[in-house]
Motif scaffolding. Structure first.
Motif, short mmCIF file in Angstrom:
data_model
loop_
_atom_site.label_atom_id
_atom_site.label_comp_id
_atom_site.label_asym_id
_atom_site.label_seq_id
_atom_site.Cartn_x
_atom_site.Cartn_y
_atom_site.Cartn_z
N LEU A 145 11.26 -3.94 -33.95
CA LEU A 145 10.88 -4.78 -32.82
C LEU A 145 10.83 -3.96 -31.52
N ALA A 146 11.82 -3.10 -31.32
CA ALA A 146 11.84 -2.28 -30.11
C ALA A 146 10.71 -1.27 -30.12
N THR A 147 10.39 -0.75 -31.31
CA THR A 147 9.27 0.18 -31.42
C THR A 147 7.97 -0.51 -31.06
N ILE A 148 7.78 -1.73 -31.55
CA ILE A 148 6.57 -2.49 -31.22
C ILE A 148 6.50 -2.72 -29.71
N ALA A 149 7.63 -3.07 -29.11
CA ALA A 149 7.65 -3.28 -27.66
C ALA A 149 7.26 -2.01 -26.91
N SER A 150 7.79 -0.88 -27.34
CA SER A 150 7.45 0.39 -26.70
C SER A 150 5.97 0.71 -26.86
N GLN A 151 5.43 0.43 -28.04
CA GLN A 151 4.00 0.68 -28.27
C GLN A 151 3.14 -0.18 -27.35
N GLU A 167 18.48 -10.16 -38.15
CA GLU A 167 19.87 -9.69 -38.20
C GLU A 167 19.94 -8.19 -38.44
N MET A 168 19.06 -7.67 -39.28
CA MET A 168 19.04 -6.23 -39.52
C MET A 168 18.58 -5.48 -38.28
N GLU A 169 17.61 -6.06 -37.56
CA GLU A 169 17.15 -5.45 -36.32
C GLU A 169 18.29 -5.35 -35.30
N GLU A 170 19.06 -6.41 -35.20
CA GLU A 170 20.16 -6.41 -34.24
C GLU A 170 21.21 -5.36 -34.60
N GLU A 208 25.65 -6.43 -26.57
CA GLU A 208 25.11 -7.50 -25.74
C GLU A 208 23.62 -7.29 -25.50
N VAL A 209 23.23 -6.08 -25.15
CA VAL A 209 21.82 -5.78 -24.90
C VAL A 209 20.98 -6.01 -26.16
N ALA A 210 21.46 -5.49 -27.28
CA ALA A 210 20.71 -5.64 -28.53
C ALA A 210 20.62 -7.10 -28.95
N ARG A 211 21.72 -7.83 -28.81
CA ARG A 211 21.73 -9.24 -29.22
C ARG A 211 20.69 -10.03 -28.44
#
Length: 689
Positions: free
Chosen positions: A383-389, A429-432, A464-467
């Motif tokens: 998810l974070a990779t997609i956001a960065s892209q 959950e795995m992403e978090e 907290e940030v990841a959640r």
């Protein structure tokens, strides 16, 4: 300024010591090892043979495969296709565990984001790219001038041909080639065995031999809703290879570092590899911790855990090679030999000798930045990779094509959008867990005052940030991603999505580090690597292949066993060996028999070969490479190598030392299709019956 042609004038007087020995090399199709084939194996392929093999070779999921019927049928490894299989799986229908077979084309399952490519044409761009660099410019300016002409060539060729065209650097910038690929974006799953059959023995048996794995999967390429017409394909050999038979592997080896300088190798040994180990171990541990929560969590995490375990075992073998004084001394000797030969001609010495010192100076500065470069990213989370892209896309798409990062040039945007908009499942959950673990490790390694850590976390803790980022983001929905990509220029800047916000906060830091790396390392490598490559051309001609770079290559060798310590290792294993190994361990994990193999034992001809070894020069990325005979018949499917071969990233390990590639036997695959998986229709398609 056209330096490359002028260089050819000095080749004749300097050519001397041959640069390659034995069955060495991952060769480009423009420069196949025809002389070696003729001298060692009395094999002289025609142009038609070479063209057919090239057009039947397929890049799929970043690795290798091959067309094996005129109807778009592709064979590759199970572990190569595992991401496709896993994304098509659900909690209720785990295809990794059960396997899959479509008895008709109507039952074939469409992959969610896969593509396959075939190299249709290639053109030498060296003079054009080198000629674009004006005299007296800085390394950074030279890089920008090369980038501009490369971007223009890619865009122009893609528009004219309708193909995916990319300029590929070979010999550290000594050559540039324009490669144009046909893309197949509708890929469907045809057949896959159970993972336990494909990866029997697990990590214990990985990078070893004897092996007993059915590491194969069949896919099919479609066009316009119908199976693609693929007249260039490998015919299937029922009998497979004989001992000592000459074979060729055609595929897409990922990365080698054999042309690196001693300074670059010393950095990899002392800094680069240990850091990479730390990164991969961090990400693997997060998945392992998550997998312990339950069977479904284990299913979700398994592909990633297996991938990192494989990478870490391979990295250990590579690092052991660099730590071997005898092997490292060989690289020092090779570099000294080349520089000694140059010193015999003062004009060449003056032109090329400073290149080694320039690279050494650049790499001396790298350790101070290496931790920041390794940990200042969000790659642990999809998810974070997609956001960065998405954040990067909005920044880069506003620039002229030639000014963009290479991955955002017009010629590559179709593939980029396919990846970002993939409907493949995302496990929140795995992403978090993965993002929390990564941010915690980054804070630990870099310290609380590091710019990336401060941008990512502020005054909050990593959990907290990841959640918040993972649980409140809408990016799991592909339609939300599409709206951001296609929206107004300020859509991303105004987005309140917490994952987009996280990516926005860290992006200036990531860009700053990328700019530093490109100016201080990449640009220095390109300018001076080109000079070292030209020095090699002057001494050895083109008798040495370029380093692998995930593009199509040929390697070759013979099917044969080897000596190990005080015993002999046979060139093949059989189904007998599979059942013996399982029973010898009382089928304890990871040596339990896959259900289909256990149920069909009495139907199988146990003397049928299963896996075999051969001497060809391969590396990661060659997984799924068709192993073919003189008649371009597929006799095997490359899937691994033994431990002796792991350090071949940095040098070729002679076959006398027991270095071997490992392949699935074509006859063993047919036996499994017919007698284990009731896939006679598929076997008949392979044999054109």
């Amino acid at each position: 300024m056209k330096r490359f042609p002028a260089l050819l004038l000095v080749i004749n007087f300097l050519i001397g010591i041959p640069a390659v020995t034995a069955d060495e090399g991952m060769w480009t199709y423009d420069n196949p090892p025809l002389k070696q084939w003729k001298e060692r194996y009395n094999f002289e392929p025609s142009k038609e043979w070479m063209d057919k093999v090239r057009l039947a070779s397929v890049k799929v999921v970043g690795s290798s495969g091959g067309f094996v019927s005129p109807n778009g049928l592709i064979v590759t490894n199970h572990h190569v296709a595992s991401s496709i299989i896993a994304k098509l799986s659900t909690k209720e229908r785990d295809l990794m565990k059960t396997g899959f077979y479509a008895k008709s084309q109507a039952e074939e399952l469409k992959a969610q984001d896969a593509e396959a490519t075939v190299l249709v044409s290639y053109e030498n761009m060296t003079e054009r790219v080198h000629g674009a660099v004006k005299p007296g410019v800085t390394n950074a300016e030279a890089a920008a001038q090369r980038s501009a002409v490369i971007a223009a060539a890619e865009k122009d060729s893609s528009q004219k041909t309708g193909l995916k065209c990319e300029v590929v650097s070979l010999y550290s910038g000594g050559e540039y080639w324009l490669y144009c690929f046909k893309r197949y974006t509708d890929i469907r799953l045809v057949m896959a065995p159970e993972e336990q059959a494909a990866f029997f023995g697990g990590d214990y048996d990985n990078f070893t031999f004897p092996r007993h794995d059915l590491d194969f999967t069949f896919l099919r390429a479609y066009e316009n809703g119908k199976p693609a017409s693929t007249p260039n394909y490998f015919k299937w050999s029922e009998s497979g290879p004989k001992e000592n038979e000459f074979v060729v592997a055609t595929g897409f080896p990922g990365s080698t570092a054999r042309l690196m300088t001693v300074a670059q190798l010393a950095y990899a040994r002392d800094h680069g590899n240990p850091l990479l180990k730390q990164v991969w171990e961090t990400r693997r541990k997060a998945l392992e911790d998550y997998s312990k929560s339950g069977p479904e969590q284990f299913r979700q995490a398994s592909p990633g855990m297996r991938s990192f375990a494989n990478s870490l075992k391979r990295l250990k073998g590579q690092q052991d090679g660099l730590l071997n004084p005898r092997m490292f001394a060989k690289k020092e000797s090779e570099e000294k030999e080349l520089r000694t030969r140059l010193a015999e001609k003062p004009d060449l010495e003056k032109q090329y000798a400073p290149a080694w010192e320039n690279i050494a100076k650049a790499y001396a500065e790298l350790p101070a930045m290496s931790k920041r470069l390794s940990f200042s990213n969000l790659a642990a989370s999809r998810l974070a990779t997609i956001a960065s892209q998405i954040v990067n896309y909005q920044i880069e798409s506003a620039k002229p094509n030639e000014k963009r990062y290479p991955e955002f040039r017009d010629s590559r945007l179709d593939a980029f959008r396919t990846s970002v908009l993939s409907p493949a499942p995302i496990y929140v959950e795995m992403e978090e867990t993965a993002l929390t673990s990564w941010l915690e490790e980054a804070a630990k390694v870099l310290g609380p005052n590091d710019p990336f850590v401060k941008a990512a976390l502020g005054d909050a803790d990593a959990a907290e940030v990841a959640r918040r980022a993972v649980r409140e983001t809408k990016l799991a929905d592909p339609s939300v991603r599409k709206a951001l990509l296609d929206g107004p220029a300020d859509a991303v800047a105004k987005s309140t999505d917490p994952m987009i916000a996280l990516a926005r906060r860290v992006e200036p830091i990531v860009r700053e580090l990328r700019a530093w790396s490109e100016e201080n390392i990449a640009a220095v490598e390109a300018a001076n690597g080109t000079k070292i490559a030209q020095a090699r051309f002057a001494v050895y001609g083109r008798s040495m292949p370029p380093d692998a770079n995930s593009n199509l290559r040929l390697s070759y060798g013979a099917v044969k066993g080897y000596e190990e310590d005080t015993t002999l290792v046979p060139f093949k294993t059989t189904y007998f060996g599979l059942y013996d190994r399982a029973l010898s361990f009382n089928e304890a994990t990871p040596y339990e028999l896959a259900p289909s193999l256990k149920a069909r034992k009495d139907k199988i001809d146990l003397s049928t070969p299963l896996n075999f070894v051969y001497t060809a020069d391969t590396i990661g990325g060659n997984s799924g490479s068709p192993v073919i005979n003189r008649n371009a018949e597929l006799v095997g499917l490359n899937f691994d190598s033994n431990l002796q071969k792991l350090s071949n990233r940095y040098w070729f390990i002679e076959d006398e030392e027991g270095s071997r590639a490992v392949a699935v036997h074509s006859g063993g695959i047919l036996e499994a299709l017919r007698k284990v998986y009731d896939a006679s229709e598929l076997a008949n398609e392979l044999l054109a019956k």
